[in-house]
Design an enzyme around this catalytic site. Structure first.
Site, PDB file in Angstrom:
ATOM      1  N   HIS A  59       0.819  -1.209   0.000  1.00  0.00           N
ATOM      2  CA  HIS A  59       0.000   0.000   0.000  1.00  0.00           C
ATOM      3  C   HIS A  59       0.860   1.268   0.000  1.00  0.00           C
ATOM      4  O   HIS A  59       0.397   2.319  -0.414  1.00  0.00           O
ATOM      5  CB  HIS A  59      -0.946  -0.036   1.203  1.00  0.00           C
ATOM      6  CG  HIS A  59      -1.901  -1.194   1.137  1.00  0.00           C
ATOM      7  ND1 HIS A  59      -3.217  -1.045   0.770  1.00  0.00           N
ATOM      8  CD2 HIS A  59      -1.723  -2.529   1.332  1.00  0.00           C
ATOM      9  CE1 HIS A  59      -3.805  -2.232   0.755  1.00  0.00           C
ATOM     10  NE2 HIS A  59      -2.930  -3.154   1.103  1.00  0.00           N
ATOM     11  N   HIS A 172      -0.355 -13.631   1.131  1.00  0.00           N
ATOM     12  CA  HIS A 172      -1.677 -14.009   1.641  1.00  0.00           C
ATOM     13  C   HIS A 172      -1.646 -15.332   2.405  1.00  0.00           C
ATOM     14  O   HIS A 172      -2.645 -15.742   2.977  1.00  0.00           O
ATOM     15  CB  HIS A 172      -2.687 -14.070   0.489  1.00  0.00           C
ATOM     16  CG  HIS A 172      -2.968 -12.726  -0.109  1.00  0.00           C
ATOM     17  ND1 HIS A 172      -3.657 -12.530  -1.275  1.00  0.00           N
ATOM     18  CD2 HIS A 172      -2.638 -11.479   0.333  1.00  0.00           C
ATOM     19  CE1 HIS A 172      -3.754 -11.240  -1.547  1.00  0.00           C
ATOM     20  NE2 HIS A 172      -3.130 -10.576  -0.587  1.00  0.00           N
ATOM     21  N   SER A 173      -0.481 -15.991   2.399  1.00  0.00           N
ATOM     22  CA  SER A 173      -0.315 -17.189   3.234  1.00  0.00           C
ATOM     23  C   SER A 173      -0.371 -16.841   4.714  1.00  0.00           C
ATOM     24  O   SER A 173      -0.698 -17.693   5.549  1.00  0.00           O
ATOM     25  CB  SER A 173       1.032 -17.848   2.924  1.00  0.00           C
ATOM     26  OG  SER A 173       1.249 -18.924   3.800  1.00  0.00           O
TER      27      SER A 173
END
Ligand SMILES: *[C@@H]1O[C@H](CO)[C@@H](O)[C@H](O)[C@H]1NC(C)=O
Length: 292
Positions: A59, A172-173
């Site tokens: 981000h 995302h793990s």
């Protein structure tokens, strides 16, 4: 519009220089030893703050470069950055406490968190980025509701291939969704959210993850990305090699790499973590410990 176009071109130009790493001539400032100690404690157990720290660089960097603007401007409170406000405050406070740039703190914290999470690879930790108090334009952070082509284009604009994107989604793990579907807040994106393994890829593709983002489901089945997605699900080593390569380039977007100093020696290597991962109970207990 003109100045935005120019910024993108600048980033592309500097991206192509990443292939050959300039020698880091500056030594790591000693303050980072203290930062490292504090952050390793803060992220121990690979829980919520570690997850947030690993998420924050996307981000900060994907829109206007790794410049700290995520935590130094209103960016963090925008809907496109939902869920990050807690870690944004901590990252900003740590950068103030240790008098280092917020841009560096965001990256150093992520590198530390990645290595702290069991099975997490060791990425480079360069410091010396300049902060910017100019907020990025709204709407440049790819969303989980975006089509595959739109997501790949956002990364391609910064010099990242589809394989790079698939590898980077491995973050995302170690992730638990809260804002993607608030009615299912607390569901993780694989069954082992406190372990940096590649079951995330398998479970997303097979539809057996506790929760999957629409974008991950699409990436796991798109002709441009599906074979790499499956390959990473089958091989932690293949994933870690590509992830490390892509992450190291991502972490310096918009910066003059040659002017940065190398603090990578402060990032704990994964061997101790690998042992603890082997003895760690699967999913349920780790999940209950960090998210109940
Ligand atoms: C996966 O992609 C194929 C086309 O490549 C499509 O026919 C199929 O419906 C997709 N599956 C899912 C679950 O979206």
């Amino acid at each position: 519009m003109l100045s935005y176009t120019f910024t993108l071109l600048t980033l592309i130009a500097s991206t192509s220089a990443f292939n050959v790493w300039p020698r880091q001539s500056n030594s790591c400032p000693s303050v980072w030893t203290d930062v490292s100690k504090e952050l390793q404690g803060a992220f121990a157990g690979c829980g919520r703050d570690a997850h947030g720290a690993i998420r924050a660089p996307f981000h900060d960097c994907i829109n206007n470069g790794c410049d700290g603007s995520l935590v130094l401007t209103d960016e963090c409170s925008r809907p496109e950055n939902a869920g990050l406000s807690g870690i944004c405050t901590k990252l900003k406070d740590w950068s103030t406490k240790y008098s280092v740039s917020a841009a560096d703190m965001i990256q150093f914290a992520a590198a530390t968190a990645i290595a702290v999470c069991p099975l997490g690879p060791k990425v480079r930790a360069l410091v010396g980025r300049k902060d910017s108090s100019n907020a990025a334009p709204v709407g440049l952070v790819p969303s989980s509701r975006d089509a595959v082509d739109k997501i790949l284009a956002a990364f391609s604009a910064k010099g990242f291939s589809s394989d790079d994107v698939v590898a980077l989604m491995g973050t995302h793990s170690v992730a638990v969704q809260v804002n993607d579907d608030p009615s299912q807040a607390g569901k993780s994106l694989d069954s082992t959210p406190s372990k940096y393994d590649t079951t995330f890829y398998k479970e997303t593709k097979d539809g057996t993850a506790p929760y999957s983002l629409q974008s991950d489901k699409l990436l796991s089945n798109d002709t441009q990305t599906a074979s790499t997605w499956s390959k990473f699900g089958d091989s932690q080593d293949a994933w870690a090699a590509k992830f490390t390569d892509a992450w190291n380039r991502f972490a310096v977007i918009g910066n003059d790499v040659g002017s940065l100093a190398d603090c990578s020696s402060l990032i704990q290597s994964g061997s101790a973590n690998k042992r603890s991962a082997m003895s760690m109970p699967m999913g349920a207990r780790a999940y209950a410990r960090y998210h109940s």
